[in-house]
Design a protein around this motif. Structure first.
Motif, PDB file in Angstrom:
ATOM      1  N   PRO A  53       0.818  -1.226   0.000  1.00  0.00           N
ATOM      2  CA  PRO A  53       0.000   0.000   0.000  1.00  0.00           C
ATOM      3  C   PRO A  53       0.846   1.269   0.000  1.00  0.00           C
ATOM      4  CG  PRO A  53      -0.762  -1.558   1.672  1.00  0.00           C
ATOM      5  CD  PRO A  53       0.553  -2.071   1.178  1.00  0.00           C
ATOM      6  N   PHE A  54       0.428   2.225  -0.801  1.00  0.00           N
ATOM      7  CA  PHE A  54       1.111   3.517  -0.875  1.00  0.00           C
ATOM      8  C   PHE A  54       1.107   4.205   0.493  1.00  0.00           C
ATOM      9  CE2 PHE A  54       1.506   8.031  -1.873  1.00  0.00           C
ATOM     10  CZ  PHE A  54       2.479   8.045  -2.863  1.00  0.00           C
ATOM     11  N   ALA A  55      -0.011   4.102   1.194  1.00  0.00           N
ATOM     12  CA  ALA A  55      -0.133   4.765   2.495  1.00  0.00           C
ATOM     13  C   ALA A  55       0.744   4.126   3.564  1.00  0.00           C
ATOM     14  CB  ALA A  55      -1.594   4.737   2.951  1.00  0.00           C
ATOM     15  N   ALA A  56       1.273   2.924   3.299  1.00  0.00           N
ATOM     16  CA  ALA A  56       2.080   2.224   4.298  1.00  0.00           C
ATOM     17  C   ALA A  56       3.574   2.484   4.137  1.00  0.00           C
ATOM     18  CB  ALA A  56       1.812   0.726   4.228  1.00  0.00           C
ATOM     19  N   LEU A  57       3.959   3.252   3.114  1.00  0.00           N
ATOM     20  CA  LEU A  57       5.371   3.561   2.938  1.00  0.00           C
ATOM     21  C   LEU A  57       5.871   4.370   4.131  1.00  0.00           C
ATOM     22  CD1 LEU A  57       5.370   4.527  -0.854  1.00  0.00           C
ATOM     23  CD2 LEU A  57       6.271   2.431   0.158  1.00  0.00           C
ATOM     24  N   ILE A  58       7.057   4.050   4.602  1.00  0.00           N
ATOM     25  CA  ILE A  58       7.612   4.684   5.801  1.00  0.00           C
ATOM     26  C   ILE A  58       8.883   5.450   5.435  1.00  0.00           C
ATOM     27  CG2 ILE A  58       8.584   4.253   8.106  1.00  0.00           C
ATOM     28  CD1 ILE A  58       6.894   1.699   8.189  1.00  0.00           C
ATOM     29  N   GLY A  59       8.991   6.662   5.935  1.00  0.00           N
ATOM     30  CA  GLY A  59      10.197   7.458   5.744  1.00  0.00           C
ATOM     31  C   GLY A  59      10.411   7.946   4.329  1.00  0.00           C
ATOM     32  N   GLN A  60       9.340   8.048   3.527  1.00  0.00           N
ATOM     33  CA  GLN A  60       9.459   8.464   2.123  1.00  0.00           C
ATOM     34  C   GLN A  60       8.513   9.628   1.828  1.00  0.00           C
ATOM     35  OE1 GLN A  60      11.820   7.392   0.549  1.00  0.00           O
ATOM     36  NE2 GLN A  60      12.202   5.211   0.808  1.00  0.00           N
ATOM     37  N   THR A  61       8.482  10.614   2.694  1.00  0.00           N
ATOM     38  CA  THR A  61       7.526  11.717   2.555  1.00  0.00           C
ATOM     39  C   THR A  61       7.719  12.485   1.251  1.00  0.00           C
ATOM     40  OG1 THR A  61       7.445  11.940   4.969  1.00  0.00           O
ATOM     41  CG2 THR A  61       6.606  13.775   3.660  1.00  0.00           C
ATOM     42  N   GLU A  62       8.955  12.852   0.943  1.00  0.00           N
ATOM     43  CA  GLU A  62       9.206  13.625  -0.275  1.00  0.00           C
ATOM     44  C   GLU A  62       8.865  12.809  -1.525  1.00  0.00           C
ATOM     45  OE1 GLU A  62      12.696  16.213  -2.561  1.00  0.00           O
ATOM     46  OE2 GLU A  62      13.236  14.846  -0.938  1.00  0.00           O
ATOM     47  N   LEU A  63       9.202  11.528  -1.510  1.00  0.00           N
ATOM     48  CA  LEU A  63       8.903  10.667  -2.652  1.00  0.00           C
ATOM     49  C   LEU A  63       7.398  10.529  -2.839  1.00  0.00           C
ATOM     50  CD1 LEU A  63       9.601   8.678  -4.882  1.00  0.00           C
ATOM     51  CD2 LEU A  63       9.840   6.903  -3.140  1.00  0.00           C
TER      52      LEU A  63
ATOM     53  N   GLU B  49      18.325   8.061  -0.139  1.00  0.00           N
ATOM     54  CA  GLU B  49      19.582   7.681   0.509  1.00  0.00           C
ATOM     55  C   GLU B  49      19.347   6.450   1.376  1.00  0.00           C
ATOM     56  OE1 GLU B  49      22.261   9.180  -0.249  1.00  0.00           O
ATOM     57  OE2 GLU B  49      21.557  11.062  -1.155  1.00  0.00           O
ATOM     58  N   ASN B  50      20.426   5.762   1.680  1.00  0.00           N
ATOM     59  CA  ASN B  50      20.317   4.652   2.618  1.00  0.00           C
ATOM     60  C   ASN B  50      19.914   5.172   3.989  1.00  0.00           C
ATOM     61  OD1 ASN B  50      21.055   2.326   1.039  1.00  0.00           O
ATOM     62  ND2 ASN B  50      23.129   3.148   0.952  1.00  0.00           N
TER      63      ASN B  50
ATOM     64  N   THR C 112      16.008   0.727  -1.875  1.00  0.00           N
ATOM     65  CA  THR C 112      15.413   1.891  -1.222  1.00  0.00           C
ATOM     66  C   THR C 112      13.955   2.093  -1.624  1.00  0.00           C
ATOM     67  OG1 THR C 112      16.475   3.236  -2.956  1.00  0.00           O
ATOM     68  CG2 THR C 112      17.560   3.144  -0.804  1.00  0.00           C
ATOM     69  N   ALA C 113      13.272   1.031  -2.019  1.00  0.00           N
ATOM     70  CA  ALA C 113      11.821   1.017  -2.280  1.00  0.00           C
ATOM     71  C   ALA C 113      11.416   1.867  -3.474  1.00  0.00           C
ATOM     72  CB  ALA C 113      11.052   1.469  -1.038  1.00  0.00           C
ATOM     73  N   LYS C 114      12.296   2.011  -4.469  1.00  0.00           N
ATOM     74  CA  LYS C 114      11.943   2.803  -5.652  1.00  0.00           C
ATOM     75  C   LYS C 114      10.815   2.131  -6.434  1.00  0.00           C
ATOM     76  CE  LYS C 114      16.168   2.809  -7.378  1.00  0.00           C
ATOM     77  NZ  LYS C 114      16.930   2.120  -6.322  1.00  0.00           N
ATOM     78  N   SER C 115      10.977   0.862  -6.753  1.00  0.00           N
ATOM     79  CA  SER C 115       9.959   0.163  -7.530  1.00  0.00           C
ATOM     80  C   SER C 115       8.699  -0.084  -6.700  1.00  0.00           C
ATOM     81  CB  SER C 115      10.512  -1.161  -8.057  1.00  0.00           C
ATOM     82  OG  SER C 115      10.940  -1.992  -6.989  1.00  0.00           O
TER      83      SER C 115
END
Length: 344
Positions: free
Chosen positions: A15-25, A177-178, A49-52
């Protein structure tokens, strides 16, 4: 008789809403979904880094579209579509075989390792993403169709960079970033393990947030063209782009459109300089001139009365790297006559 293998359904997306630490992305992807004309989002970062994951998650928020993945070995005909020239000449009929751009209409076109694609193909993708139209021409025969999609390209800088001309064509760029924060790493790993253990139950826990994001995107799209740019917003955008020493005016246009998309996403009554400041890093990150640098945070600059830095000469103002004259400690050296001048 060899049994026919049972069809395998596509794996469920995180889920998109469950992504953590990726606010800007997350913000950049939502803006591209609201206004695909921004020119797409380039996500640069190391592997893992969860790009895909983020790209696939965004597509699920657009129920009228779908996620289309472009393979590295895809030919231009497979991407843009092809025309049957013989049918056009013999039967006077135009036959068009749709490509990946047609399939991605109203959805997401995801290109992993976009920096490894031929430049001409990347240019074609960026043209279609910015204009919302794909045109195929062959021997004087031309066909155009709508191709309005959110372009998401990912790359690992260790595997090579895109040419500056292509970088500038991307609307927004996010640099991942890592993560070296132990707490955040643990949250990410725990969420991923829960998703792998029972993806249906995990997704059910975020169903309400996912639905709210989908509704938010639809509402923002409807409000997009009702928001106007004030002179104050124009002036602020110009000042930021001049300070960043960008080439051309594409950065100004993208920044204005991104600020408008953000205002629409937030349900704001007007576009403000604060919206511009929020989107500016993603707009300028890949366009900033080599001699420019982001201004230091205001909090890190001590007041003039508390600063212990000595006053520099007036000539040093604006000259980064200037150093006042220093005593180099020269020592007189006894002159040595050349051999031809020595007495026999």
């Amino acid at each position: 008789m060899t049994p026919t293998p049972a069809p395998v359904s596509a794996p469920l997306a995180f889920p998109f809403a469950a992504l953590i630490g990726q606010t800007e992305l997350q913000q950049a992807l939502l803006l591209a979904a609201i206004d695909p004309g921004l020119g797409g989002v380039l996500i640069s970062g190391p592997r893992g880094t969860a790009k895909s994951t983020a790209a696939r998650a965004l597509a699920e928020l657009l129920p009228e579209g779908q996620l289309v993945t472009l393979p590295l070995a895809a030919s231009e005909d497979r991407v843009t579509g092809s025309l049957d020239l013989n049918a056009a000449l013999q039967d006077n009929a135009l036959r068009f075989a749709p490509g990946l751009l047609a399939r991605a209409h109203q959805g997401v076109l995801y290109v992993d390792e976009i920096n490894l694609l031929p430049d001409a193909l990347v240019d074609t993708l960026l043209d279609a993403a910015a204009s919302g139209i794909n045109t195929v021409e062959r021997d004087g025969v031309s066909y155009s169709h709508a191709a309005r999609f959110a372009l998401i390209g990912t790359m690992n800088p260790e595997e090579g960079e895109l040419r500056p001309q292509l970088l500038d064509r991307f609307g927004l760029m996010v640099q991942l970033e890592n993560c070296f924060d132990a707490g955040v790493r643990q949250q990410i790993v725990k969420a991923r393990l829960q998703f792998e253990l029972d993806p249906v139950a995990f997704r059910a826990g975020y169903a309400e947030l996912q639905h709210a994001l989908t509704e938010q995107i639809h509402a923002a799209r409807a409000r997009l063209n009702t928001l106007a740019f004030s002179d104050a917003v124009h002036a602020h955008v110009s000042a930021l782009c001049i300070a960043a020493q960008v080439d051309g005016l594409r950065a100004d246009l993208v920044m204005l459109h991104a600020a408008r998309a953000l205002a629409a996403l937030e349900g704001a009554a007007a576009i403000t300089p604060a919206h511009v400041d929020t989107v500016a890093p993603a707009v300028l990150r890949h366009r900033r001139g080599s001699d420019s640098a982001p201004p230091p945070p205001a909090a890190s600059q001590p007041p003039a009365s508390e600063s212990t830095k000595p006053t520099e000469p007036a000539e040093a103002e604006g000259d980064w790297g200037y150093l006042p004259p220093q005593n180099t400690g020269l020592t007189a050296v006894k002159a040595v006559l050349p051999l031809s001048a020595k007495k026999p």
